[in-house]
Design an enzyme around this catalytic site. Structure first.
Site, PDB file in Angstrom:
ATOM      1  N   LYS A  22       0.835  -1.204   0.000  1.00  0.00           N
ATOM      2  CA  LYS A  22       0.000   0.000   0.000  1.00  0.00           C
ATOM      3  C   LYS A  22       0.873   1.259   0.000  1.00  0.00           C
ATOM      4  O   LYS A  22       0.655   2.175  -0.791  1.00  0.00           O
ATOM      5  CB  LYS A  22      -0.917  -0.022   1.229  1.00  0.00           C
ATOM      6  CG  LYS A  22      -1.958   1.055   1.210  1.00  0.00           C
ATOM      7  CD  LYS A  22      -2.886   0.968   2.413  1.00  0.00           C
ATOM      8  CE  LYS A  22      -3.844  -0.205   2.306  1.00  0.00           C
ATOM      9  NZ  LYS A  22      -4.691  -0.385   3.488  1.00  0.00           N
ATOM     10  N   ARG A  92      -3.143   3.012   8.614  1.00  0.00           N
ATOM     11  CA  ARG A  92      -3.521   1.842   7.808  1.00  0.00           C
ATOM     12  C   ARG A  92      -2.389   0.849   7.726  1.00  0.00           C
ATOM     13  O   ARG A  92      -1.254   1.214   7.428  1.00  0.00           O
ATOM     14  CB  ARG A  92      -3.860   2.264   6.369  1.00  0.00           C
ATOM     15  CG  ARG A  92      -5.059   3.138   6.265  1.00  0.00           C
ATOM     16  CD  ARG A  92      -5.150   3.787   4.891  1.00  0.00           C
ATOM     17  NE  ARG A  92      -6.301   4.667   4.838  1.00  0.00           N
ATOM     18  CZ  ARG A  92      -7.498   4.309   4.391  1.00  0.00           C
ATOM     19  NH1 ARG A  92      -7.696   3.098   3.934  1.00  0.00           N
ATOM     20  NH2 ARG A  92      -8.492   5.150   4.410  1.00  0.00           N
ATOM     21  N   GLY A 101      -8.023  -7.195   4.601  1.00  0.00           N
ATOM     22  CA  GLY A 101      -8.851  -7.305   5.803  1.00  0.00           C
ATOM     23  C   GLY A 101      -8.228  -8.101   6.937  1.00  0.00           C
ATOM     24  O   GLY A 101      -8.855  -8.310   7.965  1.00  0.00           O
ATOM     25  N   MET A 103      -5.406  -7.387   8.629  1.00  0.00           N
ATOM     26  CA  MET A 103      -4.778  -6.591   9.680  1.00  0.00           C
ATOM     27  C   MET A 103      -5.622  -5.336   9.919  1.00  0.00           C
ATOM     28  O   MET A 103      -6.630  -5.139   9.278  1.00  0.00           O
ATOM     29  CB  MET A 103      -3.354  -6.237   9.277  1.00  0.00           C
ATOM     30  CG  MET A 103      -2.440  -7.444   9.352  1.00  0.00           C
ATOM     31  SD  MET A 103      -0.797  -7.014   8.870  1.00  0.00           S
ATOM     32  CE  MET A 103      -1.005  -6.477   7.221  1.00  0.00           C
ATOM     33  N   ARG A 336      -3.707  -1.402  -6.173  1.00  0.00           N
ATOM     34  CA  ARG A 336      -2.869  -2.610  -6.112  1.00  0.00           C
ATOM     35  C   ARG A 336      -3.301  -3.520  -7.247  1.00  0.00           C
ATOM     36  O   ARG A 336      -4.411  -3.370  -7.789  1.00  0.00           O
ATOM     37  CB  ARG A 336      -3.021  -3.316  -4.773  1.00  0.00           C
ATOM     38  CG  ARG A 336      -4.442  -3.731  -4.489  1.00  0.00           C
ATOM     39  CD  ARG A 336      -4.586  -4.295  -3.099  1.00  0.00           C
ATOM     40  NE  ARG A 336      -5.993  -4.458  -2.780  1.00  0.00           N
ATOM     41  CZ  ARG A 336      -6.501  -4.583  -1.570  1.00  0.00           C
ATOM     42  NH1 ARG A 336      -5.712  -4.543  -0.531  1.00  0.00           N
ATOM     43  NH2 ARG A 336      -7.780  -4.744  -1.378  1.00  0.00           N
ATOM     44  N   HIS A 459     -16.226  -8.599   1.496  1.00  0.00           N
ATOM     45  CA  HIS A 459     -15.140  -9.414   2.040  1.00  0.00           C
ATOM     46  C   HIS A 459     -15.220 -10.850   1.525  1.00  0.00           C
ATOM     47  O   HIS A 459     -14.235 -11.425   1.062  1.00  0.00           O
ATOM     48  CB  HIS A 459     -15.231  -9.379   3.574  1.00  0.00           C
ATOM     49  CG  HIS A 459     -14.212 -10.227   4.232  1.00  0.00           C
ATOM     50  ND1 HIS A 459     -14.491 -11.508   4.662  1.00  0.00           N
ATOM     51  CD2 HIS A 459     -12.913 -10.000   4.510  1.00  0.00           C
ATOM     52  CE1 HIS A 459     -13.398 -12.013   5.203  1.00  0.00           C
ATOM     53  NE2 HIS A 459     -12.426 -11.127   5.115  1.00  0.00           N
ATOM     54  N   SER A 800      14.293 -43.043 -20.258  1.00  0.00           N
ATOM     55  CA  SER A 800      13.145 -42.425 -19.613  1.00  0.00           C
ATOM     56  C   SER A 800      13.294 -42.661 -18.114  1.00  0.00           C
ATOM     57  O   SER A 800      13.393 -43.799 -17.664  1.00  0.00           O
ATOM     58  CB  SER A 800      11.852 -43.056 -20.128  1.00  0.00           C
ATOM     59  OG  SER A 800      10.761 -42.510 -19.434  1.00  0.00           O
ATOM     60  N   CYS A 868       8.989 -40.362 -16.887  1.00  0.00           N
ATOM     61  CA  CYS A 868       7.611 -40.858 -16.912  1.00  0.00           C
ATOM     62  C   CYS A 868       7.109 -41.228 -15.524  1.00  0.00           C
ATOM     63  O   CYS A 868       5.998 -41.719 -15.376  1.00  0.00           O
ATOM     64  CB  CYS A 868       7.457 -42.025 -17.880  1.00  0.00           C
ATOM     65  SG  CYS A 868       8.424 -43.456 -17.394  1.00  0.00           S
ATOM     66  N   TYR A 888      11.677 -34.083 -22.773  1.00  0.00           N
ATOM     67  CA  TYR A 888      10.240 -34.024 -22.473  1.00  0.00           C
ATOM     68  C   TYR A 888       9.989 -34.496 -21.057  1.00  0.00           C
ATOM     69  O   TYR A 888      10.851 -35.120 -20.418  1.00  0.00           O
ATOM     70  CB  TYR A 888       9.439 -34.898 -23.457  1.00  0.00           C
ATOM     71  CG  TYR A 888       9.695 -36.382 -23.271  1.00  0.00           C
ATOM     72  CD1 TYR A 888       8.944 -37.120 -22.363  1.00  0.00           C
ATOM     73  CD2 TYR A 888      10.701 -37.023 -23.979  1.00  0.00           C
ATOM     74  CE1 TYR A 888       9.196 -38.464 -22.165  1.00  0.00           C
ATOM     75  CE2 TYR A 888      10.954 -38.361 -23.794  1.00  0.00           C
ATOM     76  CZ  TYR A 888      10.199 -39.081 -22.879  1.00  0.00           C
ATOM     77  OH  TYR A 888      10.454 -40.406 -22.660  1.00  0.00           O
TER      78      TYR A 888
HETATM   79  C1  PEP Z   1       8.511 -45.415 -12.403  1.00  0.00           C
HETATM   80  O1  PEP Z   1       9.047 -46.262 -11.720  1.00  0.00           O
HETATM   81  O2  PEP Z   1       8.696 -44.191 -12.233  1.00  0.00           O
HETATM   82  C2  PEP Z   1       7.578 -45.803 -13.467  1.00  0.00           C
HETATM   83  C3  PEP Z   1       7.057 -44.906 -14.279  1.00  0.00           C
HETATM   84  O3  PEP Z   1       7.213 -47.101 -13.516  1.00  0.00           O
HETATM   85  P1  PEP Z   1       6.131 -47.772 -12.572  1.00  0.00           P
HETATM   86  O4  PEP Z   1       5.502 -46.698 -11.769  1.00  0.00           O
HETATM   87  O5  PEP Z   1       5.183 -48.463 -13.475  1.00  0.00           O
HETATM   88  O6  PEP Z   1       6.977 -48.695 -11.770  1.00  0.00           O
END
Ligand code: PEP
Ligand code: MG
Length: 913
Positions: A22, A92, A101, A103, A336, A459, A800, A868, A888
């Protein structure tokens, strides 16, 4: 840099830290020429020093305040405590982060018997003066002296009743003068001393009260919910009072420069003529829509709209402003960045890019993953509403203050609402005539909020929007009886504990439970636009420079999906590939499980192959649908992973069933008949289950180990994958299969299995007479695989990270039991900063990932790397994946939109590093 230094160096964050939001904004508004009443700010550092000294004013603070007070006396041409020309100020609160609201604030400081009389002389408006004076005593009593509100409210109500006055505005000057005296008497009676007449004492005590309110329950609860650190402290702004209650040419209001519920680019707010600010925000008096000010005071409205525009342009964001009009002159009291719903946040960000105010990067950064998530939350569907209306379950419509659907049991006070939600795990709707800052704990625990009074900036509305709790306010046809604990609408009586459904998007309220349905992403055009910008950002080259020739390509979001319908959803949500298809899920379907069990039970390779041949067409059909749905995009199919006992009944269950059967057939044994054939089969099954028993199955015969023990299964799977891909290709689609071998620990395992599988792939392609791109790769789930990545990458074309198993194996925590047994306590005790199964442990698991990516890419510069495990949908883990150079992240389809935004955040945040 400490805060004072930051101020000197001109960092806006530092200025806000020191002066509070403020104070910083008042200073900034003054700087850019917006009319702001003269003021000064006591810094957050003073508040922290006050707390550190156990509630004592820091040594020189009072003297400094006196110097500043002189400054605003000069600027305003008035004098504090001087009956001939009195200066009144407000005190204030204002922390770095807005805590609406939570404080305290005290208005009209400087009024006493003498200055009040002086002001009457000056203004000729006795009514206004005593209205202000009685307000000061009431506020001072409750905020500074800690007296209950009711002590004053009860006196006021009784007096109004006696005078036959409906509203406060019906009270005359005489009435207010009398009330002022009554309020002074209340203070003496309750506190045992007089309301302080010395203006300087009022100022000092009010400043202290604001300091103390930083550690009040409301403020602490709010900080917990919003993750605001406790050590920031609040600033205190001493601002020259301007009066909205000086007559019908005065007024006060609050407004958002755009609609904070929907994002619509139209000013949204309320005002009241002849009133003070608290009247609007508290939602007690019914307010006027801001646009009507254009009729009441056209010139002032025009100026107000111009200032609002100027502030938006200056801050490049939607503003939430407070203003007062004193005898036709407009003063801005606060600006604000406005709190807003997820829907409004996204709409405003997209609008501001289109208006050229902010960049796409800025727009993407303004939206949090939580807000994207909120957009995909369930809503009531129209059919359900129609049916409920037909059945007479429609109750009322109020102001749609915070969107979203909420179904729950009603409770009429914050404590009960919180208790029922926390202790009994109930879905709760908190119902009140209106809410106050003391109610916040109940509002936070509730699935929805309903009030019968108050407007869009009350409020309840502001707090609900901020926390993303669906909320309907001002449903005036509802009568709430707090004593009887019921609410009534016409003849309908709804009791505490009954179910209602609240639609914060439309303002409707229904009796009972309405069905919910998931919103359609395709219809949310602003969100789609924003996510497309997120994808553009993600397509920028990665931050990690691999060995020469390594193609950096930013960070994509893929999805974990086992079935074509999931793959289609994932693609519609913007997934750029399938990062994990867990093939074993397909084995559990009712017509397949008996075949799988027959395969497991057979003693010979031929027996197994025979059963697998029966499974092949099923698998081929599964993969066919996946490749078709994902045409042109990579699909990673993981070969069978779990230990085989998961496909068989539990030994204990089988034993019990065998005993039951034996008892039932006891008579047959006595008669000397042959042992029942069924029992023999069950005993065979039990023997197989016992033979497969392992003490630590998650570390046993599974993944690639199982494939080496029984290669027939994965041979069938690879045949099914490539036959399906070939068929899909022949039909004109573009399949991109990537075969993933799970749980590799040593490259020798890949050397054993992979060439056999590649042979099958090539054989199928030549049988079918088609070719297409494909890859063979592995999961990195075992620490040994990570640290020997350079060898493994010799064969694997992609990695992965299976971070579920990798976390399990790195910590040595069972992923199935740890949360139940000790992990929660570890997090509570600070032994672990977070649950490592939700957010990647950067120091341990993350270190292994880092080694795996760099060593892997040294051996194979084109190595594709992804994740994954469940962490693939967690924003903090996504950022880490970007930092280690993943191509990814892959997560469940519903998390894909959130992950796309989080991935873009990771790219923008780390672009300069
Ligand atoms: C993992 O282990 O991260 C995986 C994706 O395989 P799961 O969960 O099927 O063991
Ligand atoms: Mg795994």
């Amino acid at each position: 840099m400490d805060q004072a230094e930051a101020y000197v160096h001109g960092s806006w964050d530092g200025v806000r830290g020191l002066l509070g939001g403020k104070g910083a904004n008042l200073a900034e508004m003054t700087r850019i020429g917006v009319p702001v009443p003269p003021f000064f700010t006591v810094t957050t550092e003073a508040c922290n020093a006050y707390s550190a000294e156990g509630g004592k004013f820091p040594a020189t603070l009072w003297d400094q305040m006196m110097v500043c007070l002189k400054g605003i006396e000069t600027a305003s041409g008035k004098k504090f405590g001087d009956p001939a020309n009195p200066l009144l100020v407000s005190c204030r609160s204002g922390a770095k982060f807005s805590m609406p609201g939570m404080m305290d604030t005290v208005l009209n400081i400087g009024l006493n018997d003498a200055t009040a009389a002086g002001m009457v002389k000056l203004t000729g408006n006795e009514r206004f003066v005593y209205d202000s004076y009685r307000r000061l005593i009431q506020m001072f009593g409750s905020v500074v002296l800690g007296m209950p509100d009711e002590a004053f409210e009860d006196v006021l109500e009784a007096y109004k009743h006696q005078k036959g006055a409906k509203a406060d505005t019906d009270l005359t000057a005489e009435d207010l003068k009398a009330l002022t005296q009554m309020f002074k008497d209340v203070v003496r009676k309750v506190q045992g001393y007089d309301f302080p007449q010395d203006p300087l004492e009022q100022l000092r005590l009010a400043t202290e009260a604001v300091f103390k309110s930083w550690n009040g329950k409301r403020a602490v609860d709010y900080r917990r919910a919003e993750n605001i650190p406790d050590d920031l402290g609040t600033a205190v702004n001493i601002v020259t009072m301007v009066f909205g209650n000086m007559g019908w040419d005065s007024g006060t209001g609050v407004a958002f420069t755009r609609n904070p519920a929907t994002g619509e680019n139209k000013m949204y707010g309320d005002y009241l003529l002849n009133a003070q600010g608290e009247d609007v925000v508290a939602g007690i008096r019914n307010t006027e829509k801001i646009q009507n000010l254009g009729k009441d005071m056209p010139e002032v409205y025009k100026q107000f709209v111009e200032i609002a525009k100027k502030l938006e342009l200056h801050y490049k964001d939607m503003q939430d402003v407070e203003f007062t009009i004193e005898r036709g002159k407009l003063w801005m009291l606060q600006t604000r960045n406005g709190k807003r719903t997820a829907q409004a946040a996204i709409a405003v960000a997209v609008q501001m890019v289109n208006e050229g105010l902010i960049s796409k990067d800025e727009a993407v950064m303004r939206i949090s993953p939580k807000q994207v998530d909120a957009m995909l939350h369930p809503m009531f569907n129209e059919e359900g509403k129609k049916a409920a209306k037909k059945a007479g379950r429609y109750l009322a419509t109020g102001v749609n203050a915070s969107p979203g659907a909420a179904v729950g049991q009603i409770y009429f006070d914050a404590d009960t609402a919180e208790h029922m939600a926390k202790e009994y795990k109930q879905d709760v709707i908190m119902v009140r005539p209106f809410t106050k800052p003391d109610d916040v704990h109940g509002m936070l625990a509730a699935k929805g909020i309903l009030t019968s009074e108050g407007g869009a900036t009350s409020h309840a509305a502001v707090v609900a929007r901020q926390f993303g709790v669906p909320c309907v306010v001002g449903a005036s046809s509802i009568r709430i009886d707090l004593d009887k604990r019921i609410m009534t609408v016409g003849d309908a009586v709804v009791r505490e504990g009954d179910w209602i459904s609240v639609d914060g998007g439309t303002g409707e309220v229904y009796l009972g439970k309405l069905d919910l349905s998931v919103p359609n992403l395709e219809e949310q055009t602003d969100l789609l636009t924003l996510l497309n910008w997120a994808d553009e950002i993600c397509a920028r080259p990665g931050t990690r420079k691999g060995p020469e020739g390594y193609p950096t390509r930013g960070l994509q979001v893929w999805a974990n999906a086992d079935y074509p319908k999931d793959a289609k959803r994932a693609r519609a949500f913007g997934a750029k590939g399938i990062g994990l298809c867990r093939t074993e899920h397909m084995f559990f379907e009712p017509e397949r499980l008996p075949i799988v069990q027959r395969m497991i039970l057979s003693k010979t390779s031929e027996g197994r192959t025979e059963a697998l041949n029966e499974l092949l067409p099923f698998q081929r059909a599964d993969f066919d649908g996946l490749f078709e749905a994902m045409t042109g995009l990579p699909v990673i199919i993981r070969l069978i992973d779990p230990p085989l006992h998961e496909f068989l009944p539990a030994a204990e269950t089988l034993r019990e069933q065998i005993v039951e059967k034996r008892v039932a057939r006891m008579a047959d044994y006595i008669n000397g008949k042959a042992v029942d054939k069924e029992i023999v089969e069950m005993e065979k099954l039990l023997a197989a289950v016992e033979a497969l028993h392992e003490s630590n199955p998650m570390m046993g015969l599974r993944g690639v180990r199982l494939s080496i023990a029984m290669p027939e299964i994965v041979e069938m799977q690879v045949r099914a994958i490539f036959e399906a891909a070939a068929d899909v290709k022949i039909r004109g689609y573009e399949p991109k299969p990537e075969v993933m071998i799970p749980l590799t620990g040593t490259v020798k395992e890949l050397e054993w299995i992979q060439p056999r599988l590649v042979d099958i792939a090539q054989k199928v392609m030549s049988e079918k007479g088609v070719t297409f791109e494909y890859k063979f790769g592995t999961m990195i789930e075992i620490p040994r695989a990570a640290v020997t990545a350079s060898e493994i990458a010799g064969l694997a074309e992609f990695f992965s990270f299976g971070t579920n198993d990798l976390t399990q194996m790195t910590f040595g925590y069972s992923r199935d039991d740890a949360e139940r047994n000790f992990l929660i306590k570890y997090v509570e005790e600070g032994i672990l900063p977070k649950n490592p199964f939700q957010t990647i442990d950067r120091d341990g698991v993350g270190r292994l990932m880092d080694i795996a990516v760099s060593d892997g890419r040294k051996a194979r510069p084109s190595l594709e790397v992804g994740i994954c495990g469940e962490h693939g949908g967690d924003p903090e883990s996504i950022e880490f994946c970007h930092l280690v150079g993943n191509n990814y992240v892959s997560c469940s389809p519903f998390r894909v939109p959130v992950a796309r935004l989080a991935a873009a955040h990771a790219v923008v945040k780390n672009a300069a590093k």
